[in-house]
Design an enzyme around this catalytic site. Structure first.
Site, PDB file in Angstrom:
ATOM      1  N   SER A 134     -49.349  -0.548  15.946  1.00 19.65           N
ATOM      2  CA  SER A 134     -49.849   0.431  15.127  1.00 19.65           C
ATOM      3  C   SER A 134     -50.791  -0.276  13.826  1.00 19.65           C
ATOM      4  O   SER A 134     -51.808   0.497  13.610  1.00 19.65           O
ATOM      5  CB  SER A 134     -48.918   0.984  14.255  1.00 19.65           C
ATOM      6  OG  SER A 134     -47.922   1.829  15.245  1.00 19.65           O
TER       7      SER A 134
ATOM      8  N   GLU B 162     -50.861   5.283  21.826  1.00 23.12           N
ATOM      9  CA  GLU B 162     -52.056   5.672  21.267  1.00 23.12           C
ATOM     10  C   GLU B 162     -51.868   6.401  19.779  1.00 23.12           C
ATOM     11  O   GLU B 162     -52.333   7.314  19.524  1.00 23.12           O
ATOM     12  CB  GLU B 162     -52.851   6.795  22.132  1.00 23.12           C
ATOM     13  CG  GLU B 162     -53.495   5.891  23.165  1.00 23.12           C
ATOM     14  CD  GLU B 162     -54.645   6.876  23.982  1.00 23.12           C
ATOM     15  OE1 GLU B 162     -55.337   7.577  23.323  1.00 23.12           O
ATOM     16  OE2 GLU B 162     -54.705   6.941  25.238  1.00 23.12           O
TER      17      GLU B 162
ATOM     18  N   ARG C  15     -58.019  10.760  22.082  1.00 23.01           N
ATOM     19  CA  ARG C  15     -56.732  11.226  21.447  1.00 23.01           C
ATOM     20  C   ARG C  15     -56.064  12.686  21.662  1.00 23.01           C
ATOM     21  O   ARG C  15     -55.065  12.764  21.963  1.00 23.01           O
ATOM     22  CB  ARG C  15     -56.712  11.008  19.972  1.00 23.01           C
ATOM     23  CG  ARG C  15     -55.311  11.050  19.226  1.00 23.01           C
ATOM     24  CD  ARG C  15     -55.631  10.536  18.184  1.00 23.01           C
ATOM     25  NE  ARG C  15     -55.016   9.009  18.059  1.00 23.01           N
ATOM     26  CZ  ARG C  15     -56.176   8.141  17.585  1.00 23.01           C
ATOM     27  NH1 ARG C  15     -56.890   8.439  16.701  1.00 23.01           N
ATOM     28  NH2 ARG C  15     -55.593   6.779  17.770  1.00 23.01           N
TER      29      ARG C  15
ATOM     30  N   GLY D 257     -28.033  20.967  34.103  1.00 21.46           N
ATOM     31  CA  GLY D 257     -26.867  20.207  34.175  1.00 21.46           C
ATOM     32  C   GLY D 257     -26.523  18.851  34.617  1.00 21.46           C
ATOM     33  O   GLY D 257     -27.750  18.077  34.446  1.00 21.46           O
ATOM     34  N   GLY D 258     -25.693  18.779  35.427  1.00 17.66           N
ATOM     35  CA  GLY D 258     -25.646  17.205  36.251  1.00 17.66           C
ATOM     36  C   GLY D 258     -26.880  17.104  37.115  1.00 17.66           C
ATOM     37  O   GLY D 258     -27.403  15.728  37.095  1.00 17.66           O
TER      38      GLY D 258
ATOM     39  N   SER E 181     -53.510  -4.003  21.926  1.00 16.68           N
ATOM     40  CA  SER E 181     -52.174  -4.112  21.220  1.00 16.68           C
ATOM     41  C   SER E 181     -51.707  -5.565  21.395  1.00 16.68           C
ATOM     42  O   SER E 181     -52.048  -6.338  22.427  1.00 16.68           O
ATOM     43  CB  SER E 181     -51.026  -3.427  21.973  1.00 16.68           C
ATOM     44  OG  SER E 181     -51.610  -1.982  21.490  1.00 16.68           O
ATOM     45  N   GLU E 182     -51.049  -6.289  20.334  1.00 15.05           N
ATOM     46  CA  GLU E 182     -50.193  -7.272  20.303  1.00 15.05           C
ATOM     47  C   GLU E 182     -48.812  -7.328  19.934  1.00 15.05           C
ATOM     48  O   GLU E 182     -48.540  -5.910  19.408  1.00 15.05           O
ATOM     49  CB  GLU E 182     -51.109  -8.328  19.604  1.00 15.05           C
ATOM     50  CG  GLU E 182     -52.395  -8.656  19.873  1.00 15.05           C
ATOM     51  CD  GLU E 182     -53.084  -9.798  19.023  1.00 15.05           C
ATOM     52  OE1 GLU E 182     -52.648 -10.080  18.117  1.00 15.05           O
ATOM     53  OE2 GLU E 182     -54.248  -9.816  19.269  1.00 15.05           O
TER      54      GLU E 182
END
Length: 391
Positions: free
Chosen positions: A143, A373, A252, A349-350, A137-138
């Site tokens: 994509s 990916e 994948r 919840g919290g 990737s760059e």
């Protein structure tokens, strides 16, 4: 480590996609989780990754993800990788990450490397001595891989590399990088080649380390007149994009399996909480809204699992292409896991948003899985284009 290691209940291994030997793999994974090897609380993220990879190599867990020096990455079995990633992701997200990167980072070397390169690199990655990275990737080529601008220029018996790579997993700590760079044999994807780069190569450096919501080692790599021998090219000139896609195709479906591991852990945490949480004179699990949510979570998770293991079985047993099936599995499993984990957080919840809670950690882990990916949107395009081509 924020998620307490826990062994997955693996009743789905009885599905017809699997064989008796997959039970043995599952038992080995359980022993690993129970051994205490995932206890990395006193380590930095970098140190934890190195510890995890070394521990996995020592017990042979990496054998199913990293090809042997005399082997071929195409023989790597998808079902074993998926089973491993689902089990490891259930126990600890960083363990899944560390496992997956050993296979992804070494796949192109097994596919296109010379006998000398395979012998020099693969045993050390397989044993856990070395960490591997996949530098594709760059900033302007995620994509759209064909848009990459990092270049490798032939110069006598060498190649000279210039440019940057970013969002590189294991960046800054890897011992070996599989790098993809533009060599210009043809426009677009046909002009990309693959190389092996080592961190001590002159001209190689780390431009920055990248912090993300689920702590993983990531970095931007910088190459400034980085000279490497031509013998470290993988495959033919201009064949790098094909090698990258072959490697990604092997792994994948396993991204989907990691999503399943996160979803199953969230569901189990939600079930335990629903049984014990007292409210309105009953338990949370006695409320019909809770029961409806749990029903949806369980059904969606099993549906995603069926898609995931169909893709893996189709590749392993039928020896058929799985471009569409793996894309369906990846987009469905990761999107399903996001919904399941979100519902688990809501049930807590919290407590669900308190740092250190299992579901809070899972919430951070799953978000990146929907992007890397191949983002969900890209997977939809892959499915549609394959349909249009085949019909």
């Amino acid at each position: 480590m924020s998620v307490v290691a826990k062994v997955i209940k693996r009743d789905w291994v009885d599905w017809p996609f699997f064989e008796p030997r997959h039970h043995t793999i599952g038992e080995r994974l359980d022993r690993f989780v129970q051994s205490g090897a995932l206890d990395t609380i006193d380590h930095s993220v970098d140190g934890a990754c190195r510890k995890l990879v070394r521990a996995m190599g020592e017990v042979g867990l990496l054998d199913c993800a990293v090809a042997a020096p005399d082997g071929d990455a195409t023989t790597i079995e998808s079902r074993s990788i998926c089973l491993s990633r689902e089990s490891l992701a259930y126990a600890d997200g960083l363990a899944d990450f560390a496992f997956a990167m050993q296979g992804l980072g070494s796949g192109a070397i097994a596919l296109g490397g010379s006998a000398e390169l395979r012998k020099a690199v693969l045993p050390k990655v397989r044993s856990g001595e070395w960490l591997a990275a996949f530098a594709l990737s760059e900033k302007e080529a995620g994509s759209d891989v064909a848009a990459m601008s990092c270049t490798a220029r032939a110069d006598g018996n060498d190649y000279v590399i210039d440019g940057e790579k970013t969002w590189i997993s294991n960046g800054g700590i890897a011992d070996v990088y599989t790098l993809f760079a533009r060599t210009g044999e043809a426009p677009g994807a046909r002009g990309i080649s693959a190389f092996v780069v080592f961190p001590d190569d002159p001209g190689f450096g780390i431009a920055e380390r990248i912090d993300v919501i689920a702590p993983h080692p990531l970095a931007t790599l910088r190459f400034a007149n980085c000279r490497i021998p031509a013998s470290r090219r993988l495959g033919a000139p201009g064949g790098g994009f094909k090698l990258a896609m072959q490697t990604l195709d092997i792994f994948r479906a396993s991204v989907a399996a990691a999503g399943l591991g996160f979803a199953r852990r969230a569901l189990d945490e939600a079930l335990s909480h629903a049984r014990s949480r007292r409210m309105f004179g009953a338990t949370l699990g006695d409320l019909q809204l809770t029961q409806a949510a749990l029903g949806d979570m369980a059904t969606d998770t099993d549906a995603a699992a069926l898609l995931t293991y169909r893709a893996a079985w189709r590749r392993d047993v039928q020896k058929l292409p799985t471009t569409r099936e793996a894309a369906m599995a990846k987009l469905t499993a990761t999107e399903t896991a996001q919904r399941v984990i979100d519902r688990a957080v809501q049930m807590f919840g919290g407590r669900g948003v308190r740092k250190g809670e299992v579901v809070e950690s899972l919430y951070r882990e799953i978000r990146a899985l929907r992007i890397y990916e191949g983002a969900t949107e890209v997977q939809k395009l892959i499915v549609a284009r394959d349909l249009l081509k085949s019909r």
